[in-house]
Every structure is written in structure tokens, then in C-alpha cells.
Design an enzyme around this catalytic site. Structure first.
Site, PDB file in Angstrom:
ATOM      1  N   CYS A 297       5.158   2.025  -5.512  1.00 17.25           N
ATOM      2  CA  CYS A 297       4.216   1.741  -4.427  1.00 17.25           C
ATOM      3  C   CYS A 297       3.393   0.527  -4.841  1.00 17.25           C
ATOM      4  O   CYS A 297       3.896  -0.344  -5.549  1.00 17.25           O
ATOM      5  CB  CYS A 297       3.357   2.957  -4.091  1.00 17.25           C
TER       6      CYS A 297
ATOM      7  N   ARG B 243       0.846   7.202  -3.903  1.00 13.09           N
ATOM      8  CA  ARG B 243       2.147   7.555  -3.342  1.00 13.09           C
ATOM      9  C   ARG B 243       3.270   7.677  -4.374  1.00 13.09           C
ATOM     10  O   ARG B 243       3.976   8.695  -4.416  1.00 13.09           O
ATOM     11  CB  ARG B 243       2.534   6.543  -2.259  1.00 13.09           C
TER      12      ARG B 243
ATOM     13  N   ASP C 299      -0.423   4.479   3.045  1.00 12.89           N
ATOM     14  CA  ASP C 299      -1.232   4.658   1.845  1.00 12.89           C
ATOM     15  C   ASP C 299      -2.440   5.536   2.171  1.00 12.89           C
ATOM     16  O   ASP C 299      -3.257   5.186   3.042  1.00 12.89           O
ATOM     17  CB  ASP C 299      -1.700   3.290   1.349  1.00 12.89           C
TER      18      ASP C 299
END
Length: 363
Positions: free
Chosen positions: A217, A223, A334
């Protein structure tokens, strides 16, 4: 052929004004049939050009009196492996990708005659192909790799611990050799065997030979670490083992960030929601995505289309190993800075898509 009682030319790399001059002098010596002592990231080695039959014969005679390791053919990089061993399985390619350049010699017992080894002089082929097995390496020392890159033919290398340097043409000294030995691994059809222990331990090789899944990420605090932790839990459930046993079962799961710093913990909300799903992020420390991680990974799973674009703009050769987590090409938003409910929703979405990936991998 030098006088066997003569002393070789000695060059101290640490005092060199221009290492490029040393490289060219060594290449010239090898091209003229010389035998050169070169530094590596383990024991020093003796080197001869594979196109110079007399030099290879002298190298083998010198190495036989020393006998510290297996003579091997030095490749310029892991990308050349398929040219020499075209039928090598994925385990062998992983070990090469993750252990080269470095103190690792791979001895392939595949169909060697279908690769470039068939073009070697018969006497040279006999030196590096023994009982149908071809010994290959990629030296870790940058000067030795550069010499190999510029030499007209491949180098034959033999690890050495010699203090008697008579019979050599040139010695390049870079200080005391590291107190580690080359690791020698046999690549058999369907597996590998440790032949000579050295810099890599058996547990290192188990990890290096395993399937590596890398989640990516941006900052590596939300994440991608959530995806890695949940993936470990799902994999362990499918394999009937604990998450800590996955490496011994042949799986390595990692995460990284395109704009990550080193050592940051996972977001508090990410830690909490992952624990609800049976995973753990309590020991997570963020790390940036590096070329080495990209090269080592079998599958790189990114969270958004922007992540994929950014990664492939830097490493376009990884295109066949990069995919989005979302099976239909969507982005995983996000959750940073949002509340726990958003994190829980993100974790649930990640878990659902992970099951789809593991199904595709037939795990």
C-alpha cells in the site's frame, strides 16, 4: 604459463585510486589465459575465463590442492539462469532470485545439455558439470561481478583459502575474507538438498524456497499490514497449522509501502480489527518497498490502481507478478484517520478478496 615459483602481481583494492582500472587489468589478464584471485562476499576465489582451456586446467589444479569448495560457473545475474538450465523448476528460480548475488552455489541436476553448457569446451564442461549436475553462482562482490560482466566468456570460480599464491598471475586484495563459506545447494527435480553448509542456514533456504506473497500500500501501517496478517491467518487455517509455522510449510507473507518509513507500528485501529479476525499486528514495523523485495516476491498484491501504476513505472518487468487485491479491479480505500467501523469494513473487504486469491492459487 607463469613460472610456478614466481609471485603474482598483487593489487590492494583498498588503496586504488580508480577501481575501474583494476577491473580492466584483471579482464585483460583473464583474456590472456591468466588465473586471478578475486574477492567475494565469502571465501576468496580463484578465477579463470571459461574460454581459456589452459587457465581452467591450472585453476583446477590449484583448487584441487586447496579443495575448499565446488568449482562453479559465474553468471552475470539471476536473469541468465534460464539460459543455462532451461527446465529449472520454480523452487530453483526462487533460490537464485533471492540468494544471488551472494555466497550461494546452485548445482542443477536438470537437463543441462539443453542449455548453454553444451557450448563450453569439453574440458571446461567437465569442470563445472559433474555427474550431470551444473554448478552456478553469481558473486556478491561488486568488483568480481564487474570483471565477470566485461570478460568475453563466463568465469570459472573456485573458492579458496590459499595463503600460498604461487602459480597465480594476479591477486586482488580487498582485506581479510569474511568468515563465512559459500553455501552449496543441489537442485533436484521437485526439491533441493543442502550439500555444503555456509553463509545460508537450512532455515534460510527453506524461507528462500517458499512461495512469497507481498502486500503493498502507501505507508505500510494500515491496508497492506492488515492484508498480510489476515492472509497469514487464512493460510494457516487452510493448511491446518499455526501462522508461525507457515514458513516451514513453504509460505512467506510480507507487506511494504511505496512511501513508507522504517519501523512505524500499525495503526491502533488496524491492530484491533485484525485481532477480531484472528490475526496479529502487535509486532508490525513498517518498511519501504525495495527492488529486492519486488524481485523476491512471487505475487505482489496492491491495494489500488495507482499503487500498481507507481510500482510498474519503477519495475516494469514485474508486471506478470503484480495484481490488484480487488478481483474486479476496484480500489481498497485508505482508512487512515477514520474510525474503527471504517477499519472493520476495510478488514472485512480485504478478507473477502483474500479468499478469492487463495482459491485461485489452489491453496
Amino acid at each position: 604459463m607463469p613460472d610456478p615459483t614466481s609471485q603474482p602481481e598483487r593489487i590492494d583494492l583498498r588503496r586504488a585510486d580508480d577501481p575501474r582500472d583494476i577491473v580492466h587489468r584483471a579482464v585483460a589478464c583473464l583474456a590472456q589465459g591468466g588465473v586471478v584471485a578475486l574477492p567475494t562476499d565469502a571465501a576468496d576465489c580463484l578465477a579463470a575465463c571459461a574460454l581459456q582451456l589452459g587457465a581452467v586446467a591450472r585453476l583446477l589444479a590449484l583448487a584441487a590442492s586447496d579443495a575448499p569448495g565446488t568449482p562453479a560457473l559465474a553468471l552475470r545475474g539471476p536473469g541468465e539462469l534460464a539460459d543455462w538450465v532451461p527446465d529449472l523448476d520454480e523452487t530453483g528460480r526462487r533460490l537464485a532470485r533471492r540468494g544471488w548475488p551472494g555466497p550461494l552455489t546452485l548445482v542443477s541436476r536438470g537437463a543441462v545439455d539443453r542449455g548453454l553448457a553444451r557450448r563450453l569446451l569439453a574440458e571446461v564442461r567437465a569442470a563445472v558439470v559433474r555427474d550431470g549436475a551444473l554448478a552456478l553462482c553469481v558473486p556478491g562482490h561488486p568488483l568480481t561481478r564487474e570483471i565477470g560482466r566485461l570478460t568475453s566468456g563466463p568465469l570459472v570460480l573456485a573458492p579458496t583459502s590459499r595463503t600460498d599464491l604461487q602459480g597465480l598471475d594476479m591477486v586482488i586484495d580487498d582485506g581479510p575474507a569474511p568468515l563465512v563459506a559459500h553455501t552449496v545447494v543441489a537442485l533436484d527435480p521437485g526439491g533441493w538438498r543442502l550439500l555444503e553448509a555456509g553463509a545460508f542456514r537450512e532455515e534460510d533456504l527453506v524461507r528462500m524456497a517458499g512461495t512469497m506473497l507481498l502486500f503493498v500500500c502507501t505507508g505500510n501501517t494500515c491496508r497492506s499490514p492488515m492484508a498480510a496478517a489476515i492472509c497469514k491467518r487464512r493460510l494457516a487455517d487452510r493448511l491446518g497449522c499455526a501462522p508461525d509455522d507457515l514458513e516451514r510449510r513453504g509460505f512467506v507473507v510480507l507487506s511494504a509501502g511505496l512511501a513508507a518509513a522504517h519501523g512505524h507500528p500499525a495503526a491502533r485501529e488496524a491492530v484491533d480489527v485484525v485481532e477480531v479476525l484472528g490475526g496479529s499486528l502487535r509486532d508490525h514495523a513498517s518498511q519501504p518497498l525495495t527492488p529486492e523485495l519486488v524481485a523476491a516476491a512471487d505475487l505482489i498484491v496492491v491495494m489500488t490502481r495507482d499503487h500498481r501504476h507507481a510500482l510498474l513505472s519503477q519495475v516494469p518487468d514485474a508486471a506478470d507478478r503484480v495484481r490488484l487485491l480487488h478481483p474486479r479491479g476496484g480500489d481498497i480505500a485508505d482508512p487512515i484517520g477514520l474510525d474503527r467501523d471504517v477499519y472493520h469494513q476495510t478488514a472485512s473487504e480485504i478478507a473477502e478478496h483474500l479468499d478469492h486469491i487463495l482459491d485461485e492459487l489452489a491453496i
